[in-house]
Design a protein around this motif. Structure first.
Motif, PDB file in Angstrom:
ATOM      1  N   VAL A   9       6.597  -1.889   4.760  1.00 37.08           N
ATOM      2  CA  VAL A   9       5.981  -1.898   3.436  1.00 37.08           C
ATOM      3  C   VAL A   9       4.703  -2.744   3.497  1.00 37.08           C
ATOM      4  O   VAL A   9       4.725  -3.885   3.949  1.00 37.08           O
ATOM      5  CB  VAL A   9       6.955  -2.484   2.384  1.00 37.08           C
ATOM      6  CG1 VAL A   9       6.294  -2.580   1.020  1.00 37.08           C
ATOM      7  CG2 VAL A   9       8.218  -1.646   2.321  1.00 37.08           C
ATOM      8  N   THR A  10       3.592  -2.160   3.038  1.00 34.87           N
ATOM      9  CA  THR A  10       2.336  -2.919   3.080  1.00 34.87           C
ATOM     10  C   THR A  10       1.896  -3.355   1.686  1.00 34.87           C
ATOM     11  O   THR A  10       1.219  -4.361   1.547  1.00 34.87           O
ATOM     12  CB  THR A  10       1.206  -2.091   3.736  1.00 34.87           C
ATOM     13  OG1 THR A  10       1.141  -0.815   3.095  1.00 34.87           O
ATOM     14  CG2 THR A  10       1.472  -1.878   5.214  1.00 34.87           C
ATOM     15  N   ALA A  11       2.275  -2.604   0.652  1.00 32.73           N
ATOM     16  CA  ALA A  11       1.886  -3.020  -0.706  1.00 32.73           C
ATOM     17  C   ALA A  11       2.821  -2.372  -1.713  1.00 32.73           C
ATOM     18  O   ALA A  11       3.269  -1.244  -1.527  1.00 32.73           O
ATOM     19  CB  ALA A  11       0.447  -2.602  -0.989  1.00 32.73           C
ATOM     20  N   LEU A  12       3.121  -3.101  -2.779  1.00 36.21           N
ATOM     21  CA  LEU A  12       3.912  -2.514  -3.856  1.00 36.21           C
ATOM     22  C   LEU A  12       2.972  -1.867  -4.860  1.00 36.21           C
ATOM     23  O   LEU A  12       1.905  -2.382  -5.145  1.00 36.21           O
ATOM     24  CB  LEU A  12       4.749  -3.600  -4.542  1.00 36.21           C
ATOM     25  CG  LEU A  12       5.855  -4.230  -3.682  1.00 36.21           C
ATOM     26  CD1 LEU A  12       6.599  -5.289  -4.473  1.00 36.21           C
ATOM     27  CD2 LEU A  12       6.830  -3.173  -3.166  1.00 36.21           C
ATOM     28  N   LEU A  13       3.389  -0.721  -5.409  1.00 32.39           N
ATOM     29  CA  LEU A  13       2.599   0.012  -6.396  1.00 32.39           C
ATOM     30  C   LEU A  13       3.419   0.110  -7.684  1.00 32.39           C
ATOM     31  O   LEU A  13       4.634  -0.123  -7.667  1.00 32.39           O
ATOM     32  CB  LEU A  13       2.271   1.410  -5.863  1.00 32.39           C
ATOM     33  CG  LEU A  13       1.550   1.471  -4.503  1.00 32.39           C
ATOM     34  CD1 LEU A  13       1.481   2.908  -3.997  1.00 32.39           C
ATOM     35  CD2 LEU A  13       0.144   0.878  -4.608  1.00 32.39           C
ATOM     36  N   PRO A  14       2.805   0.467  -8.797  1.00 32.52           N
ATOM     37  CA  PRO A  14       3.572   0.603 -10.045  1.00 32.52           C
ATOM     38  C   PRO A  14       4.633   1.705  -9.953  1.00 32.52           C
ATOM     39  O   PRO A  14       4.586   2.531  -9.029  1.00 32.52           O
ATOM     40  CB  PRO A  14       2.505   0.982 -11.094  1.00 32.52           C
ATOM     41  CG  PRO A  14       1.187   0.800 -10.435  1.00 32.52           C
ATOM     42  CD  PRO A  14       1.375   0.743  -8.969  1.00 32.52           C
ATOM     43  N   LYS A  19       3.351   1.381  -0.791  1.00 31.91           N
ATOM     44  CA  LYS A  19       2.595   1.918   0.331  1.00 31.91           C
ATOM     45  C   LYS A  19       3.271   1.420   1.606  1.00 31.91           C
ATOM     46  O   LYS A  19       3.631   0.242   1.689  1.00 31.91           O
ATOM     47  CB  LYS A  19       1.157   1.388   0.264  1.00 31.91           C
ATOM     48  CG  LYS A  19       0.144   2.322   0.888  1.00 31.91           C
ATOM     49  CD  LYS A  19      -1.188   1.647   0.955  1.00 31.91           C
ATOM     50  CE  LYS A  19      -2.172   2.325   0.005  1.00 31.91           C
ATOM     51  NZ  LYS A  19      -3.495   1.714   0.097  1.00 31.91           N
ATOM     52  N   VAL A  20       3.497   2.318   2.553  1.00 32.23           N
ATOM     53  CA  VAL A  20       4.105   1.896   3.816  1.00 32.23           C
ATOM     54  C   VAL A  20       3.234   2.334   4.982  1.00 32.23           C
ATOM     55  O   VAL A  20       2.372   3.206   4.852  1.00 32.23           O
ATOM     56  CB  VAL A  20       5.518   2.504   4.021  1.00 32.23           C
ATOM     57  CG1 VAL A  20       6.483   2.008   2.959  1.00 32.23           C
ATOM     58  CG2 VAL A  20       5.471   4.025   4.070  1.00 32.23           C
ATOM     59  N   VAL A  25       0.048   4.924  10.328  1.00 32.31           N
ATOM     60  CA  VAL A  25      -0.246   5.961   9.335  1.00 32.31           C
ATOM     61  C   VAL A  25       0.264   5.490   7.977  1.00 32.31           C
ATOM     62  O   VAL A  25       1.403   5.068   7.841  1.00 32.31           O
ATOM     63  CB  VAL A  25       0.452   7.292   9.703  1.00 32.31           C
ATOM     64  CG1 VAL A  25       0.149   8.360   8.666  1.00 32.31           C
ATOM     65  CG2 VAL A  25       0.036   7.729  11.083  1.00 32.31           C
ATOM     66  N   SER A  26      -0.597   5.567   6.977  1.00 34.93           N
ATOM     67  CA  SER A  26      -0.210   5.040   5.675  1.00 34.93           C
ATOM     68  C   SER A  26       0.342   6.149   4.794  1.00 34.93           C
ATOM     69  O   SER A  26      -0.114   7.296   4.842  1.00 34.93           O
ATOM     70  CB  SER A  26      -1.459   4.388   5.068  1.00 34.93           C
ATOM     71  OG  SER A  26      -1.276   4.197   3.713  1.00 34.93           O
ATOM     72  N   LYS A  27       1.360   5.807   3.995  1.00 32.23           N
ATOM     73  CA  LYS A  27       2.057   6.808   3.190  1.00 32.23           C
ATOM     74  C   LYS A  27       2.553   6.131   1.923  1.00 32.23           C
ATOM     75  O   LYS A  27       2.851   4.939   1.933  1.00 32.23           O
ATOM     76  CB  LYS A  27       3.256   7.287   4.016  1.00 32.23           C
ATOM     77  CG  LYS A  27       3.687   8.690   3.766  1.00 32.23           C
ATOM     78  CD  LYS A  27       4.731   9.093   4.825  1.00 32.23           C
ATOM     79  CE  LYS A  27       5.530  10.267   4.367  1.00 32.23           C
ATOM     80  NZ  LYS A  27       4.823  11.523   4.260  1.00 32.23           N
ATOM     81  N   VAL A  28       2.625   6.881   0.825  1.00 33.85           N
ATOM     82  CA  VAL A  28       3.167   6.326  -0.409  1.00 33.85           C
ATOM     83  C   VAL A  28       4.596   6.852  -0.589  1.00 33.85           C
ATOM     84  O   VAL A  28       4.838   8.059  -0.503  1.00 33.85           O
ATOM     85  CB  VAL A  28       2.300   6.711  -1.623  1.00 33.85           C
ATOM     86  CG1 VAL A  28       2.972   6.276  -2.920  1.00 33.85           C
ATOM     87  CG2 VAL A  28       0.921   6.060  -1.504  1.00 33.85           C
ATOM     88  N   PRO A  39       6.317  -6.722   0.389  1.00 33.05           N
ATOM     89  CA  PRO A  39       5.432  -6.386   1.507  1.00 33.05           C
ATOM     90  C   PRO A  39       5.877  -7.121   2.769  1.00 33.05           C
ATOM     91  O   PRO A  39       6.294  -8.276   2.701  1.00 33.05           O
ATOM     92  CB  PRO A  39       4.059  -6.872   1.034  1.00 33.05           C
ATOM     93  CG  PRO A  39       4.156  -6.837  -0.470  1.00 33.05           C
ATOM     94  CD  PRO A  39       5.579  -7.198  -0.789  1.00 33.05           C
ATOM     95  N   GLY A  40       5.819  -6.429   3.899  1.00 27.02           N
ATOM     96  CA  GLY A  40       6.271  -7.023   5.155  1.00 27.02           C
ATOM     97  C   GLY A  40       7.676  -6.564   5.531  1.00 27.02           C
ATOM     98  O   GLY A  40       8.036  -6.561   6.703  1.00 27.02           O
TER      99      GLY A  40
END
Ligand code: SF4
Lengths: 77, 387
Positions: A9-14, A19-20, A25-28, A39-40
């Motif tokens: 996990v790289t960022a939390l979204l609403p 985002k992972v 490769v980044s994916k929602v 995150p992490g």
């Protein structure tokens, strides 16, 4: 279809989304099914959803158990 | 990739194989069933059977959701997709599954039906939101892993007031299927030798290890829940050999990095809120399994395609030459089927076990058959090889 892969996990979204990163490769994905993802964290990703968090300490312990299982094949006899 | 590569170390796999060979007694055989198609795939892909001593054999189980979906339900989905105004969203694996009379979703799509492959229930929701004039039906199949994602989609649709989204529910339950294997006529006649189960990885992240207790308590079979990487599977086999040798029948957990005894409570609560067990549901190979599947509760009837479109399943016969049923019960192996590799290949599947990469026939076709051939030739048993 049952295959699932570890994702970071790289960022939390609403709306329970995050985002992972999958090997860069980044994916929602949805993290609605796992409480308290941060995150992490690494999660088990299946059809666009995190199903479980991967426990880093238990992952280390598994590697130690695997090494032990392969360390002394004849010792158990 | 982290949490993947370290569990694929070939040198360590050989050492664990040596441990299995050292600990497996030479005066008995060990038969373990990997329930889950993910394990079947891993065992074939990494050649795990080749690493095991002769006396330790793996039996492929029915844990491939595409493989156990009965033909009648496939026909329902195809007919549903052919209705004017309906858009059927499906996981890609289902496109080639044969229905009756050689039909399939792929052929229906080619003939003009609006069928869309999706990766996730979230994609189906997006389609429903973007195209309010279409009746968007999600073809919901899978075990306890895929049910929570279906549940989230329904909750989201309810919250957003999406009136054109329904699901065609075919979700099935793992413990009920294990019970059905133990209760099959062949098992009762003692024709299935089974000393224990490699328990599912990702199903268990959701349900935990507790629901397998009956395997040990009622049927005297140990279960070791294992991760999907090759070292996980090898390790679980070693743990099973040890249980058998020590006369233990316990539920053990090899996949401790993702599975806990109680599982994912959030997912369980959501599934229990939306779904209830069906008294009976047909599985390919296992027949009618009591309480082996889920349907939507009355409160969520407006999301149920079966109710909205009045679907009444007509049971249909499997292709009589296809041995999927016996393979799913652990009685036969893919190579025992006379269509295997001739009439039936992944390009022209005659049965469901050849469709999904987790199906026993597809896994054996893709990874296993050359190795088996080579092994047989070494032993001089292939026709012509000794001439
Ligand atoms: S090889 Fe094809 S026809 Fe034979 S059992 Fe497998 S899926 Fe069925």
């Amino acid at each position: 279809m049952c295959l699932a892969i570890p994702a970071r996990v790289t960022a939390l979204l609403p709306d329970g989304m995050a985002k992972v990163s999958l090997d860069g490769v980044s994916k929602v994905i949805s993290v609605a099914l796992v409480e308290g993802v941060a995150p992490g964290d690494y999660v088990v990703l299946h059809v666009g959803y995190a199903l479980a968090r991967i426990d880093a300490a238990e992952a280390e312990r598994t590697l130690a158990l695997l090494a032990e299982a392969g360390a002394r094949p004849a010792a158990a006899l | 990739m982290k949490y993947v590569d370290e569990y694929r170390d070939g040198a360590l796999a050989k050492r664990i194989a040596a441990a299995i060979a050292a600990e497996a007694r030479s005066d008995r055989r060990y038969h373990f069933m990997e329930f889950c198609g993910g394990h079947t795939h891993a065992i074939s892909r990494y050649g795990i059977e080749d690493l095991l001593p002769r006396g330790v054999r793996m039996i492929h189980g029915p844990g491939c959701p595409v493989c156990v979906l009965p033909v009648g339900r496939m026909d329902d989905a195809i007919r549903l997709a052919q209705r004017p105004g309906v858009t059927l969203c499906t996981y890609g694996d289902l496109m080639r599954v044969p229905g009756s009379d050689g039909s399939s979703l792929l052929k229906a799509k080619a003939a003009g039906a609006d069928i869309r492959m999706v990766y996730s229930t979230l994609d189906a929701l997006k389609i429903a939101a973007a195209e309010p004039g279409r009746e968007v039906v999600f073809f919901a199949i899978g075990f306890e892993t895929t049910t929570p994602p279906t549940a989230v989609a329904i909750e989201t649709a309810a919250r957003r007031g999406l009136k054109n989204f329904t699901i065609f529910c075919n979700h099935v339950l793992t413990p009920a299927a294990i019970r059905a294997i133990m209760e099959s006529p062949e098992a009762k006649r003692g024709e299935v030798s089974l000393d224990g189960f490699v328990g599912p990885a990702h199903v268990s992240t959701v349900i935990g290890t507790a629901p397998y207790g009956f395997c040990a308590a009622q049927y005297g079979k140990p279960v070791v829940v294992a991760g999907f990487e090759p070292l996980d599977v090898m390790h679980a086999i070693l743990m099973l050999v040890r249980q058998v040798n020590e006369g233990r029948t316990e539920i053990e957990n090899q996949y401790i990095r993702a599975v806990t005894p109680e599982g994912n409570r959030t997912a369980q609560a959501l599934v229990a809120k939306l779904f209830e067990p069906r008294e009976s549901f047909e599985w390919r190979g296992l027949g009618e399994v009591p309480f082996g599947a889920l349907r939507l509760r009355e409160d969520y009837a407006s999301f149920d395609a079966e109710r909205r479109f009045g679907i009444v399943t007509v049971p249909a016969r499997d292709n009589p030459a296809c041995d999927c049923g016996a393979i799913l019960r652990g009685v036969k192996r893919p190579a025992d089927c006379r269509l295997f590799g001739t009439a039936c290949t992944p390009e022209t599947p005659m049965g469901s076990c050849m469709v999904s990469s987790e199906g026993a026939c597809a896994a054996h076709w893709t990874y296993g058959r050359f190795r088996q051939h080579a092994r047989a030739r070494e032993a001089g048993v292939v026709e012509g090889a000794s001439a």
